[in-house]
Design an enzyme around this catalytic site. Structure first.
Site, PDB file in Angstrom:
ATOM      1  N   ARG A  16       0.790  -1.187  -0.095  1.00 46.74           N
ATOM      2  CA  ARG A  16      -0.007   0.057  -0.019  1.00 46.74           C
ATOM      3  C   ARG A  16       1.041   1.273   0.078  1.00 46.74           C
ATOM      4  NH1 ARG A  16      -3.241  -1.230   4.808  1.00 46.74           N
ATOM      5  NH2 ARG A  16      -4.050  -2.992   4.152  1.00 46.74           N
ATOM      6  N   GLU A  35       1.231  21.436 -16.451  1.00 47.13           N
ATOM      7  CA  GLU A  35       0.868  22.766 -15.918  1.00 47.13           C
ATOM      8  C   GLU A  35       2.153  23.606 -16.582  1.00 47.13           C
ATOM      9  OE1 GLU A  35      -2.056  23.778 -14.619  1.00 47.13           O
ATOM     10  OE2 GLU A  35      -2.509  21.757 -15.142  1.00 47.13           O
ATOM     11  N   GLU A  76       1.098  25.320  -5.703  1.00 43.55           N
ATOM     12  CA  GLU A  76       0.544  25.211  -7.274  1.00 43.55           C
ATOM     13  C   GLU A  76      -0.086  23.855  -7.534  1.00 43.55           C
ATOM     14  OE1 GLU A  76      -0.337  26.264 -10.791  1.00 43.55           O
ATOM     15  OE2 GLU A  76       0.860  27.629  -9.691  1.00 43.55           O
ATOM     16  N   GLU A  83      -8.512  22.912  -9.273  1.00 41.62           N
ATOM     17  CA  GLU A  83      -9.154  23.482 -10.451  1.00 41.62           C
ATOM     18  C   GLU A  83      -9.801  22.414 -11.278  1.00 41.62           C
ATOM     19  OE1 GLU A  83      -6.199  25.664 -12.797  1.00 41.62           O
ATOM     20  OE2 GLU A  83      -6.676  27.674 -11.659  1.00 41.62           O
ATOM     21  N   GLU A  92     -20.672  23.801 -16.672  1.00 41.12           N
ATOM     22  CA  GLU A  92     -21.398  25.276 -16.770  1.00 41.12           C
ATOM     23  C   GLU A  92     -20.785  26.322 -15.767  1.00 41.12           C
ATOM     24  OE1 GLU A  92     -25.651  24.703 -14.675  1.00 41.12           O
ATOM     25  OE2 GLU A  92     -25.142  23.713 -16.357  1.00 41.12           O
ATOM     26  N   PHE A  93     -20.863  27.381 -16.020  1.00 40.99           N
ATOM     27  CA  PHE A  93     -19.988  28.641 -15.099  1.00 40.99           C
ATOM     28  C   PHE A  93     -21.075  28.618 -14.027  1.00 40.99           C
ATOM     29  CE2 PHE A  93     -20.269  32.773 -13.294  1.00 40.99           C
ATOM     30  CZ  PHE A  93     -19.084  32.835 -13.289  1.00 40.99           C
ATOM     31  N   HIS A  94     -20.401  28.692 -12.884  1.00 38.00           N
ATOM     32  CA  HIS A  94     -21.086  28.808 -11.692  1.00 38.00           C
ATOM     33  C   HIS A  94     -20.168  29.857 -10.776  1.00 38.00           C
ATOM     34  CE1 HIS A  94     -22.832  27.960  -7.586  1.00 38.00           C
ATOM     35  NE2 HIS A  94     -23.852  27.314  -8.260  1.00 38.00           N
ATOM     36  N   LYS A 101     -11.797  28.499  -7.813  1.00 35.32           N
ATOM     37  CA  LYS A 101     -10.447  28.720  -8.473  1.00 35.32           C
ATOM     38  C   LYS A 101      -9.728  29.854  -7.990  1.00 35.32           C
ATOM     39  CE  LYS A 101     -11.857  25.961 -12.425  1.00 35.32           C
ATOM     40  NZ  LYS A 101     -11.965  25.959 -13.909  1.00 35.32           N
ATOM     41  N   ASP A 102     -10.445  31.263  -7.888  1.00 40.65           N
ATOM     42  CA  ASP A 102      -9.732  32.169  -7.614  1.00 40.65           C
ATOM     43  C   ASP A 102      -9.091  32.444  -6.314  1.00 40.65           C
ATOM     44  OD1 ASP A 102     -10.753  33.375 -10.108  1.00 40.65           O
ATOM     45  OD2 ASP A 102     -12.066  34.683  -9.228  1.00 40.65           O
TER      46      ASP A 102
END
Length: 128
Positions: A16, A35, A76, A83, A92-94, A101-102
């Protein structure tokens, strides 16, 4: 020779642990390969290490520099994980997704600013 129950438990725990370690290394590789900001932070960290060698920083200064570098890299990776999780959770945008995320990106920014200040405190006196 048969294993007793303690040996089996130990073998399972080792397996494990090995799997967990492999997953963690895969996560680091993924962050580096996928990234762009991670690669930017790694490049900046490498420049700081080169400067540290050139300016012969003390052991205590190395501790602050290395902690700062890895702190930014860690934030990071956390930012990336948040993200991606948000992207999976909603297509969809929420407004809450945007805020998550910000805030995660803001954490990276704060860690980067702190690291830059640490670098300036250590390297500016060595330049003059």
């Amino acid at each position: 020779m048969r294993m007793d129950s303690k040996d089996r438990v130990k073998a399972t725990a080792n397996r494990r642990f090995r799997k967990s370690f492999i997953h963690a290394v895969t996560g680091v590789k993924t962050a580096i390969l996928e990234e762009r900001h991670m690669r930017v932070h790694i490049t900046a960290g490498m420049i700081v290490v080169i400067c540290g060698v050139f300016f012969k920083v003390t052991k205590i200064e190395w501790l602050f520099l290395l902690f700062s570098i890895f702190n930014v890299l860690t934030f990071e990776m956390i930012n990336t994980a948040i993200e991606r999780a948000v992207d999976v959770a909603t297509e969809e945008f929420h407004p809450y997704a945007k805020k998550a995320k910000d805030v995660a990106a803001g954490a990276v920014l704060l860690a980067s600013i702190c690291s830059a200040v640490v670098g300036l405190i250590i390297f500016i006196p060595k330049l003059f």
